[in-house]
Design an enzyme around this catalytic site. Structure first.
Site, PDB file in Angstrom:
ATOM      1  N   THR A 221       0.894  -1.151  -0.214  1.00 20.42           N
ATOM      2  CA  THR A 221      -0.069  -0.051  -0.107  1.00 20.42           C
ATOM      3  C   THR A 221       1.042   1.012  -0.096  1.00 20.42           C
ATOM      4  O   THR A 221       1.689   1.381   0.767  1.00 20.42           O
ATOM      5  CB  THR A 221      -1.018   0.120   1.144  1.00 20.42           C
ATOM      6  OG1 THR A 221      -0.267  -0.078   2.206  1.00 20.42           O
ATOM      7  CG2 THR A 221      -1.895  -1.212   1.014  1.00 20.42           C
ATOM      8  N   ASP A 225      -0.359   7.192  -3.697  1.00 21.55           N
ATOM      9  CA  ASP A 225       0.035   6.777  -4.912  1.00 21.55           C
ATOM     10  C   ASP A 225      -0.858   5.389  -5.283  1.00 21.55           C
ATOM     11  O   ASP A 225      -0.232   4.683  -6.281  1.00 21.55           O
ATOM     12  CB  ASP A 225       1.594   6.412  -4.736  1.00 21.55           C
ATOM     13  CG  ASP A 225       2.308   7.783  -4.674  1.00 21.55           C
ATOM     14  OD1 ASP A 225       1.964   8.647  -5.237  1.00 21.55           O
ATOM     15  OD2 ASP A 225       3.595   7.733  -4.244  1.00 21.55           O
ATOM     16  N   ALA A 250      -6.661   4.247  10.587  1.00 25.83           N
ATOM     17  CA  ALA A 250      -7.574   3.110  10.032  1.00 25.83           C
ATOM     18  C   ALA A 250      -7.633   2.631   8.527  1.00 25.83           C
ATOM     19  O   ALA A 250      -8.417   1.898   8.091  1.00 25.83           O
ATOM     20  CB  ALA A 250      -8.757   2.737  10.740  1.00 25.83           C
ATOM     21  N   ALA A 251      -6.956   3.777   7.707  1.00 32.28           N
ATOM     22  CA  ALA A 251      -7.098   3.602   6.312  1.00 32.28           C
ATOM     23  C   ALA A 251      -6.496   2.246   5.955  1.00 32.28           C
ATOM     24  O   ALA A 251      -7.001   1.378   5.109  1.00 32.28           O
ATOM     25  CB  ALA A 251      -6.292   4.711   5.602  1.00 32.28           C
ATOM     26  N   GLY A 252      -5.327   1.827   6.399  1.00 34.66           N
ATOM     27  CA  GLY A 252      -4.758   0.402   6.317  1.00 34.66           C
ATOM     28  C   GLY A 252      -5.640  -0.717   6.601  1.00 34.66           C
ATOM     29  O   GLY A 252      -5.480  -1.468   5.951  1.00 34.66           O
ATOM     30  N   ASP A 253      -6.139  -0.475   7.589  1.00 38.73           N
ATOM     31  CA  ASP A 253      -7.284  -1.589   8.231  1.00 38.73           C
ATOM     32  C   ASP A 253      -8.258  -1.693   7.278  1.00 38.73           C
ATOM     33  O   ASP A 253      -8.776  -2.891   7.006  1.00 38.73           O
ATOM     34  CB  ASP A 253      -7.446  -1.071   9.765  1.00 38.73           C
ATOM     35  CG  ASP A 253      -6.482  -1.055  10.628  1.00 38.73           C
ATOM     36  OD1 ASP A 253      -5.318  -1.882  10.266  1.00 38.73           O
ATOM     37  OD2 ASP A 253      -6.574  -0.671  11.683  1.00 38.73           O
ATOM     38  N   SER A 292     -14.889   5.607  10.725  1.00 41.99           N
ATOM     39  CA  SER A 292     -14.568   5.994   9.143  1.00 41.99           C
ATOM     40  C   SER A 292     -14.749   4.971   8.156  1.00 41.99           C
ATOM     41  O   SER A 292     -14.712   5.078   7.068  1.00 41.99           O
ATOM     42  CB  SER A 292     -13.162   6.298   9.239  1.00 41.99           C
ATOM     43  OG  SER A 292     -12.267   5.298   9.379  1.00 41.99           O
TER      44      SER A 292
END
Length: 309
Positions: A221, A225, A250-253, A292
């Site tokens: 990730t 990009d 928490a975007a990665g989650d 979110s």
């Protein structure tokens, strides 16, 4: 519905917006403190559940009010919490999160608490949940031995998000773990920690991903990009979707939960990565961790087509 087992952390997030992240020795005045359910494991479980997956969680909370609140929050999201138990003598894990008001970027300190009590024998005691799951989703906010035990017991696809990066992991233990992983999902910094050197551009990221032995695919990730998919020697850059970030917590989650859901539904990995990109992008447009995480309908609206194209 696809079956996803998540073995991982459950935390109470304490979030403060700041004008900028402090440097060592600096004090900054932040905004109003907010408390949200969090923890990488719990976030990923909720992300997959909101996208329609049947999810079971294996984890530990403290024998305290926060533990009861977080377990109830998972249950409200439809996550099976039969294997989320309170550990006597431990406090529920906490995450201290500062969010830059301008960029939405965060810095996080985790006090693991009861997450450290999640042991390999608890994975074995979860019955057939790991054996029968289409995807077992793992992270690294729990003891390394527990991550390895869960991967060993998994009967389906093993997806590992190696976050936070473990600087103490030996090359031998890393190889042993990766031999049990089917899909590895690091960010650029986590991949750099795994290979032991900095990755200055996308060519270096791709080369590093291809050097890893064990997983059949590596999805790196890259934030704004997008994501780099390395599968069977081929490399594909999947662009991000343009959004205005508010909070990257928490975007990665969100990404990992969406990827697990799409893989469990049988999507080709390049399509699964596109869905995960959209899910993570939406998560950055709202504050907080679990608050979110988007629904399936919201992701489909951003994609412009069904989750299963």
């Amino acid at each position: 519905m696809p079956k996803i087992a998540v073995v991982g952390s459950i935390n109470l997030d304490l979030v403060v917006p700041v004008p900028h992240h402090p440097v060592p020795g600096e004090t900054v005045l932040g905004g109003e403190l907010a408390e949200h359910p969090g923890g990488k494991g719990a976030n990923q479980a909720v992300a997959a559940a909101r996208l329609g997956a049947q999810v079971a969680m294996v984890g530990r909370v403290g024998d305290d009010e926060a533990g009861s609140v977080l377990r109830a929050a998972l249950q409200r999201e439809g996550v099976d919490v039969r294997w989320v138990l309170a550990e006597s003598g431990f406090r529920t894990g906490r995450a201290l999160i500062a969010v830059d008001r301008a960029s939405g970027e965060n810095s996080i300190i985790v006090s693991p608490g009861a997450n450290t009590a999640l042991a390999p024998e608890h994975c074995a005691a979860s019955g057939t949940v790991l054996r029968d799951a289409d995807v077992t989703l793992l992270q690294q906010e729990i003891p390394a031995a527990t991550v390895e035990a869960a991967a060993r017991l998994a009967g389906g696809t093993v997806l590992l998000n190696p976050a936070p990066a473990r600087s103490t992991m030996t090359r031998e233990s890393l190889r042993d773990l990766l031999d049990m992983v089917d899909i590895l999902v690091p960010n650029r910094a986590e991949l750099a920690a795994m290979v032991g050197h900095e990755l200055h551009d996308l060519h270096a990221v791709a080369d590093a991903a291809r050097t890893l032995r064990g997983p059949s695919a590596v999805v790196v990730t890259l934030g704004a990009d997008g994501a780099l998919l390395c599968e069977e020697g081929a490399v594909l850059l999947v662009p991000a979707l343009a959004v205005t970030p508010v909070d990257t917590t928490a975007a990665g989650d969100a990404y990992c939960g969406a990827l697990a859901c799409a893989v469990a539904e049988g999507l080709p990995l390049h399509e699964a990565v596109r869905n995960a990109n959209a899910t993570a992008a939406l998560a950055t447009t709202r504050p907080g961790a679990q608050p979110s995480l988007p629904t399936r309908a919201e992701v489909e609206k951003l994609l412009g087509h069904d989750f299963l194209p």
